[in-house]
Scaffold this active site. Sequence first.
Site, mmCIF file in Angstrom:
data_model
loop_
_atom_site.group_PDB
_atom_site.id
_atom_site.type_symbol
_atom_site.label_atom_id
_atom_site.label_comp_id
_atom_site.label_asym_id
_atom_site.label_seq_id
_atom_site.Cartn_x
_atom_site.Cartn_y
_atom_site.Cartn_z
ATOM 1 N N CYS A 21 0.833 -1.200 0.000
ATOM 2 C CA CYS A 21 0.000 0.000 0.000
ATOM 3 C C CYS A 21 0.873 1.258 0.000
ATOM 4 O O CYS A 21 2.095 1.176 0.027
ATOM 5 C CB CYS A 21 -0.887 0.010 1.244
ATOM 6 S SG CYS A 21 0.094 0.018 2.752
ATOM 7 N N CYS A 24 3.432 1.621 2.699
ATOM 8 C CA CYS A 24 4.702 0.927 2.456
ATOM 9 C C CYS A 24 5.616 1.830 1.640
ATOM 10 O O CYS A 24 6.818 1.910 1.890
ATOM 11 C CB CYS A 24 4.477 -0.374 1.690
ATOM 12 S SG CYS A 24 3.518 -1.583 2.584
ATOM 13 N N CYS A 92 42.692 -14.363 -4.899
ATOM 14 C CA CYS A 92 41.848 -13.813 -5.948
ATOM 15 C C CYS A 92 40.531 -13.278 -5.398
ATOM 16 O O CYS A 92 39.928 -12.392 -5.995
ATOM 17 C CB CYS A 92 41.628 -14.858 -7.020
ATOM 18 S SG CYS A 92 43.188 -15.231 -7.827
ATOM 19 N N ASP A 526 13.840 -39.675 17.120
ATOM 20 C CA ASP A 526 12.410 -39.611 17.353
ATOM 21 C C ASP A 526 11.918 -41.059 17.216
ATOM 22 O O ASP A 526 12.465 -41.821 16.409
ATOM 23 C CB ASP A 526 11.777 -38.717 16.294
ATOM 24 C CG ASP A 526 10.277 -38.694 16.410
ATOM 25 O OD1 ASP A 526 9.790 -38.500 17.526
ATOM 26 O OD2 ASP A 526 9.607 -38.889 15.382
ATOM 27 N N ASP A 735 11.450 -37.116 11.292
ATOM 28 C CA ASP A 735 10.846 -37.263 9.967
ATOM 29 C C ASP A 735 10.861 -35.966 9.169
ATOM 30 O O ASP A 735 10.410 -35.912 8.043
ATOM 31 C CB ASP A 735 9.431 -37.817 10.076
ATOM 32 C CG ASP A 735 8.497 -36.880 10.811
ATOM 33 O OD1 ASP A 735 8.861 -35.710 11.015
ATOM 34 O OD2 ASP A 735 7.387 -37.312 11.170
ATOM 35 N N ASP A 739 9.068 -32.834 13.173
ATOM 36 C CA ASP A 739 10.154 -32.572 14.100
ATOM 37 C C ASP A 739 10.964 -31.336 13.722
ATOM 38 O O ASP A 739 12.085 -31.168 14.206
ATOM 39 C CB ASP A 739 11.089 -33.792 14.149
ATOM 40 C CG ASP A 739 10.355 -35.050 14.536
ATOM 41 O OD1 ASP A 739 9.471 -34.955 15.397
ATOM 42 O OD2 ASP A 739 10.647 -36.112 13.978
#
Lengths: 871, 78
Positions: A21, A24, A92, A526, A735, A739
């Site tokens: 808007c 902003c 470099c 886990d 998994d 987690d």
Amino acid sequence: MATKHDQHLKEATIPVAGMTCAACVRKVEKALHGMPGVHGATVNLAAGKAGVSYDPALCDVPAMCDQIEKIGYDVPAARIELLVLGMTPGHCEHVIGPAVKALSGVRDVQFNFATDTVTVEYLDSVASAADIKNTIRSLGYEVHDKGEGEAGLDRERQLRQAELRRQAINMLVAWPLASIVMLCTFSGYAPLSSFMPSWADDKPLLFALTTPLVLGPGRQFFVHSWNGLIRGVTDMNLLYATGIGAAYGIAVINTFFQDAGFGGERVTFYEAAALLIAFIVLGRYLEALTRGRTSEAIRKLMKLRPRRATVLRNGIETEIPADEVRVGDIVVIKPGDAIPVDGVIVDGYSSVDESMVTGESLPVEKRVGDEVIAGAINKMGAFRFEARRVGADTALAQIIRLVEEAQTTKAPIQALADRVAGNFILGVHALALTVFLFWFFAGYSLWFTTDTRLILTPYKLSELEVFGFALLVSVSVLIISCPCAVGLATPAAMMAGTGKGAEFGILFKGADAVESSSRVNTVVFDKTGTLTRGEPSVTDVIVAPPPPSETSRRDVSTVDDVLALAAAAEKHSEHPLGEAIVRGASDRGLDPPDPQTFDSVPGQGVVAKIDGRDVLLGNRKLMAERSIDIALLASEAERLESEGKTAMFVAVDGALAGVVAVADTLKETSAQAVRELRKMGLEIVMMSGDNRRTAEAIAAQVGITRVLAEVLPGGKAAEVRRLQEEGGVVAMVGDGVNDAPALAQADVGMAIGSGTDVAKETGSVILIRDDILDVVAKIQIARQTMRLVRQNLFWAFGYNAATIPLAAGIAYPLIHQIVSPELAALLMATSSFSVTMNTLRMRGYRPPIKRGPPTTQTQRAPEPQLAEAAR
Amino acid sequence: MKITHANAGRIAAVLYTGGSLLATLVFFTAATIGDYGWVARLGGAGWIFVLAMIILMPTVTPWVRERAGEQVTPAAHH
């Protein structure tokens, strides 16, 4: 008309994302106006751009971008990857980095010396790719675009081979000439004196032989060190240039101005200059060779993707380039074909070898509805599949991207090595200065004798005067100290390690993940879905003995009878336990009838009418409320529960018929993995949301003694933090989705069994397969990689550091011999050679856990323990 | 003289060249007092100058640039 002050103002257009808007717009404008040097800022919401007028002496585009990002907006930057040949680590980046960053609009420059890649982030509205490339070219480097995909890799390989050829040509020039110079220099000494002509060591001849070497293969060192010096940075090239320059300079003076007092005609170091160049060029050649070899893993992955695909268009099989396959296309795969894109099989059946992509060692059977991934090889069958992910979205492309990104990151140990190498060069020059002053003002007058020789040569330096002697010792210190292999030591090993991981379906997201993985001393698993399959299955079925007083349920006398009734009662259940029972019955070939009525009793079980009989399936509470006596199987039920299983009673027409136990079962390799990790000296912890009894029962089966039970999903990260506070370097294996916070908290987060959608995964390491043994393999690869890094750093620094005191003349008062510059150069080349050979060892490495016969592909649930209670 | 981004390079060059020349002069004086020959004095002075420049250039240049950055930042508050 512009004022004089306005004339040096610059304009820049900065893309700004995230503005919604006018507020902003005002916020961004205000932020930019508040910066020193910004004279005007206009933000266009629709275009998403900020036009800025600024004084380049006070402000620059990256600072403005930072300011915009600080207030919560994004500045989308373009990114270009360039293949820059001729770079040397530690130097470099200080030449190219500042020059490219000085371009307006360039935000960040990153270097990967192992792949000769420079990655530049820039605002394409301000800077252009051409500007960036031209700037690097103007510094004396060869610049090429790094192409996409296999074509890019082919081009990269061609260019790398060209670099190798260039260094090989340098060697072909340098070595024969340097050898001739060496032979000529010592032609007056036996045994050379017996066959070499007397004019062979004429100084003008040596000058004529050495000068092309200095101006040819040796020129690069002078050019690179000058480019660095004018930007205020030093590098290895400077060490070479000062060493070669000093040796050659003295030789030329003593050839043409013999009375100048630098030792006269007898003291010419043409052979030193010549051999220095030859050895350094050899080192460069070896480094170029190593760089090419370490990106082999990515090249292998790239090669997997076929160039062409057969698709069905209007019902006709048409061969098209694989890049042109669209999502939704039906792709036809015949025996032996490579799969071009990811998709789902719609017709046919086959087994597919996915080993190169996922590390899975055995072919995987594929039926309609199964996923196939690009890069896999079809075996015997034929099938058709619908393309779901193409181009850069395929699993293979994601894996390649992840490995490439990992290889461009810098491990903490590498940052340290770079810092040490950077300061080392300055320190070496300071040491060379000190050594020169010492031998000039004190050492020469105290110890110099006319018997002075160079180590391992018959060459006498009796005519050497104070300046020549002090300079010779000083130059030897410069050359012998040069840690030229340091820049390559860590990245080469990291590339080899991450590439090796990818071969086994283990993706490290960065070099820091490799380093952290090697330091891990605690592994937290886990439970559900990691150590266990994550879905319950039937483990035990026990039939109750018929009481003598009752005969009404004699037809329910076998395990199959009990399981079939339980499955029938649960047939329409969506509860995971119910589904497990139905699956269990189906696995035994039973076909349970449909229930006439079905009623779920929350928290207790189900009540159903099957073939006219009343069937109850549930816990003690359900049985108690329906006045079913469970005494006959109460102890069995307790035993099952103590093993972490869920026991459900089955009653038929008011009498107990049996017990069905359901549990989440361990994966086949969980216990072996835990055992191996223990052997490696790691502490193993299991974390679970289950109650302590269930969690401990599972932990006992795999041999884990430390259990964190009843941990809610939100509390897992806190538990990991607690372990870290206890001094643990924690790897969390989970998994990857549920987690995520704990994986992020851990020093190393390992997402297991991601399948092939690796981009979605959290965690710093991704294990594509659902095999817990890959956790072991990952740690073994990380440890081996870090071992390689440490060995490489030792080879890179070791020779030089150990021989610096010798070069500085510490032994001279006793033995009257000093290190010659060419011996110093030989030691330096030995460093590069050792690093190269050591890194190449990783190519044949297999983690010990993967050295045995391949594990079984199909992981079936264990057969239920079926029992009929004897009475 | 105020150090800015624009003149930082020049100031650094003056500092490291001046420092190297000073070191060279000290060496030359010491060698002269020590009664060394002309070749040793001149050759040694040349080598000292080269090494001093190599040591001072990469240390002085970033130091001056850093100071230039520090002096620019406070301007933001005015």
